[in-house]
Design an enzyme around this catalytic site. Structure first.
Site, PDB file in Angstrom:
ATOM      1  N   LYS A   1       0.834  -1.185   0.000  1.00  0.00           N
ATOM      2  CA  LYS A   1       0.000   0.000   0.000  1.00  0.00           C
ATOM      3  C   LYS A   1       0.875   1.244   0.000  1.00  0.00           C
ATOM      4  O   LYS A   1       2.030   1.126   0.395  1.00  0.00           O
ATOM      5  CB  LYS A   1      -0.963  -0.015   1.182  1.00  0.00           C
ATOM      6  CG  LYS A   1      -0.278   0.152   2.551  1.00  0.00           C
ATOM      7  CD  LYS A   1      -1.283   0.286   3.631  1.00  0.00           C
ATOM      8  CE  LYS A   1      -1.682   1.710   3.842  1.00  0.00           C
ATOM      9  NZ  LYS A   1      -0.879   2.443   4.827  1.00  0.00           N
TER      10      LYS A   1
ATOM     11  N   GLU B   1      -2.331   5.034  17.755  1.00  0.00           N
ATOM     12  CA  GLU B   1      -0.874   5.084  17.644  1.00  0.00           C
ATOM     13  C   GLU B   1      -0.354   6.265  18.453  1.00  0.00           C
ATOM     14  O   GLU B   1      -0.986   7.323  18.476  1.00  0.00           O
ATOM     15  CB  GLU B   1      -0.466   5.272  16.186  1.00  0.00           C
ATOM     16  CG  GLU B   1      -0.825   4.098  15.307  1.00  0.00           C
ATOM     17  CD  GLU B   1      -0.229   4.275  13.921  1.00  0.00           C
ATOM     18  OE1 GLU B   1       0.866   3.763  13.699  1.00  0.00           O
ATOM     19  OE2 GLU B   1      -0.862   4.951  13.089  1.00  0.00           O
TER      20      GLU B   1
ATOM     21  N   HIS C   1      -6.371  -1.058   6.738  1.00  0.00           N
ATOM     22  CA  HIS C   1      -6.212  -1.888   7.938  1.00  0.00           C
ATOM     23  C   HIS C   1      -7.515  -2.054   8.729  1.00  0.00           C
ATOM     24  O   HIS C   1      -7.903  -3.166   9.080  1.00  0.00           O
ATOM     25  CB  HIS C   1      -5.146  -1.301   8.863  1.00  0.00           C
ATOM     26  CG  HIS C   1      -3.814  -1.084   8.205  1.00  0.00           C
ATOM     27  ND1 HIS C   1      -3.313  -1.930   7.247  1.00  0.00           N
ATOM     28  CD2 HIS C   1      -2.868  -0.126   8.370  1.00  0.00           C
ATOM     29  CE1 HIS C   1      -2.118  -1.488   6.859  1.00  0.00           C
ATOM     30  NE2 HIS C   1      -1.836  -0.405   7.517  1.00  0.00           N
TER      31      HIS C   1
ATOM     32  N   LYS D   1      -0.627 -10.001  11.094  1.00  0.00           N
ATOM     33  CA  LYS D   1      -0.420  -9.956  12.544  1.00  0.00           C
ATOM     34  C   LYS D   1      -1.003 -11.215  13.177  1.00  0.00           C
ATOM     35  O   LYS D   1      -2.089 -11.655  12.818  1.00  0.00           O
ATOM     36  CB  LYS D   1      -1.076  -8.692  13.132  1.00  0.00           C
ATOM     37  CG  LYS D   1      -0.312  -7.417  12.741  1.00  0.00           C
ATOM     38  CD  LYS D   1      -0.853  -6.211  13.465  1.00  0.00           C
ATOM     39  CE  LYS D   1      -0.265  -4.918  12.924  1.00  0.00           C
ATOM     40  NZ  LYS D   1       1.029  -4.558  13.481  1.00  0.00           N
TER      41      LYS D   1
END
Ligand code: BG6
Length: 482
Positions: free
Chosen positions: A148, A216, A240, A182
């Site tokens: 991406k 984040e 995501h 993940k």
């Protein structure tokens, strides 16, 4: 519990942009860790390709330094490090001319998996794809990997898909969304479809709502130019968070195979309603001298560094259960969690004093990967029936042993999947396009209305309006805890 490693066959992996940030920080460290784990050894070679005029030893020196930072633990084994570096090679090559390609062609071995990793900006996808074909480098075992941002909107994503499709078949194209690699994201599927316990309750009859938070603490330093053009909606939400939503909301695929899984994810994206403007909150971080606008050097920027929204998946399973999604930079902590908020029990036999209690299934992506189920029990001791919520906690490190303390980085899994030829955790072209088709009108609406993001303090949980988005519905966000 020590994880089993199934070695892959020898392969040739060419990394275009091999000296760039992503290759040095993520791809090569991931390959090195897999090498140390014994997943690939004999015969495989990794070829860095870029315009810079290194020779192979010069490239190895660059990689050695990066690995010391990004795979410090594995670097303690000096002989493993040197042995890994010996498997690296370098070709100086120009993506937009034919220089260097003959050299590359001579390095590649026939009859084995041949992967080309496009760790470069999307404007080079076309020229690289063309040259790979023109130089006769496409074999039945050839794959390409692209990163991406896959497009900036639907039109550009369609154009990119068409460019790649002119040279490769869909099953040769691996579009990375590293969230799918993940550990806990894969565990989400294991929990949903490997247990009898959850699936019968996994619908609007039992689930009040779902919260997906990707918070984040980092800002956008070093990526100002890209980020100011993208913003949180394009950078995180379109890919995501939407992928996480798909995995939570999708129907059980008949098999854990690439097209079965991706078909189900696609159906979720297509079932998403357009988002109402008053169901979205945009934010931009502020901070003494280090606010978003100072960082990007544009006092008038209206790019969002935070977005929260309420989405509806309009299908039989989810009608009436909203999905609240939020993501932002410079928040109080790095914390990615999915919370499945179950409904209250229909009737409390313990009376009003016992309060309201509802089960929450929390899937923690990072840090401290694990799954927690909040259940209601009686508070110990005499003196009546007082209820209290306690967590049934499954931290992967505790449950599976200390060697699972540091789950493998997403890139380890994904790069090995490319070599194995398993596309399950990669996005198909139609999925990416459908995600843009949902995102584009939201962004177009902001532009048409001249929307300005709400300021929020760096180190906070985001703009106050995001709390209101929930409050209006009589709900509230779960805390952002590291
Ligand atoms: C990237 C985004 O795709 O994901 C970044 O471009 C973001 O802005 C990153 O910081 C987050 O990834 P992770 O794995 O650190 O959660």
């Amino acid at each position: 519990m020590v994880s089993r490693v199934i070695p892959v066959d020898p392969f040739d992996l060419v990394i275009f942009g091999g000296t760039g940030d992503l290759a040095q920080r993520k791809i090569l460290p991931a390959l090195f860790r897999r090498f140390c784990a014994g997943q690939w050894v004999d015969g495989a070679q990794i070829i860095g390709a870029a315009r810079t005029g290194y020779d192979s030893n010069g490239f190895r020196d660059v990689v050695r330094e990066s690995l010391k930072t990004h795979a410090a633990k594995q670097c303690q084994d000096v002989s493993a490090l040197e042995s890994f570096l010996r498997r690296l090679d370098y070709v100086a090559l120009d993506g937009v001319s034919d220089e260097g390609w003959g050299h590359l062609a001579r390095r590649l071995k026939p009859g084995r998996v041949r992967a080309f990793y496009f760790s470069v900006g999307p404007r080079l996808f076309g020229p690289l794809a063309e040259r790979i074909e023109a130089h006769g480098l496409i074999t039945p075992l050839t794959r390409i990997v692209v990163e991406k941002p896959f497009g900036h909107d639907l039109d550009s994503a369609q154009a990119l898909n068409a460019t790649l499709a002119a040279h490769f078949t869909e099953n040769q194209i691996y579009r990375i969304d590293h969230y799918l690699g993940k550990e806990t994201v894969q565990n989400l599927m294991a929990v949903r479809f490997g247990n009898m316990l959850f699936e019968p309750l996994w619908n609007s009859q039992y689930v009040d709502h779902i919260q997906i938070t990707v918070a984040e603490s980092v800002g956008i330093d070093g990526r100002e130019e890209y980020y100011d053009r993208a913003g949180a909606m394009r950078d995180m939400m379109q890919n995501h968070l939407m992928q996480l939503l798909c995995l939570i909301a999708m129907e059980p695929p008949a098999k854990f195979d690439p097209d079965a899984v991706r078909d189900e994810k696609l159906k979720v994206i297509r079932a998403l309603d357009p988002v109402e403007p008053h169901h979205i909150v945009r934010g931009q971080f502020e901070g003494e001298g280090s606010g978003y606008r100072q960082v990007v050097g544009n006092e008038r920027s209206t790019t969002e560094s935070y977005v929260a929204l309420k989405a509806h998946v309009s299908n039989w399973r989810w009608a009436g259960t909203p999905f609240y999604l939020r993501t932002g930079k410079r928040l109080v902590a790095r914390s990615s969690v999915i919370n499945v908020m179950f409904k209250d029990a229909p009737h409390s036999i313990f009376g009003a004093d016992a309060g309201r209690h509802a089960n929450v299934l929390s899937i923690r992506l990072q840090p401290n990967e694990g799954i927690t189920l909040k259940v209601t029990i009686k508070e110990p001791g005499p003196g009546g029936m007082r209820l209290v919520d306690v967590p049934l906690d499954m931290s992967f490190a505790e449950a599976l042993g200390p060697e699972n303390q540091d789950p493998p980085d997403a890139y380890e899994r994904l790069v090995m999947d490319v070599i194995r030829g398993n596309q399950t955790l990669f996005m198909r072209g139609d999925e990416v396009e459908a995600a843009w088709a949902w995102t584009d009108p939201i962004i177009a609406g902001w532009q048409a209305r001249g929307d300005v993001p709400k300021p929020y303090d760096s180190g906070s949980t985001g703009p106050g309006d995001a709390e209101l988005l929930m409050k209006r519905d009589g709900r509230r966000w779960q805390g952002i805890n590291p």
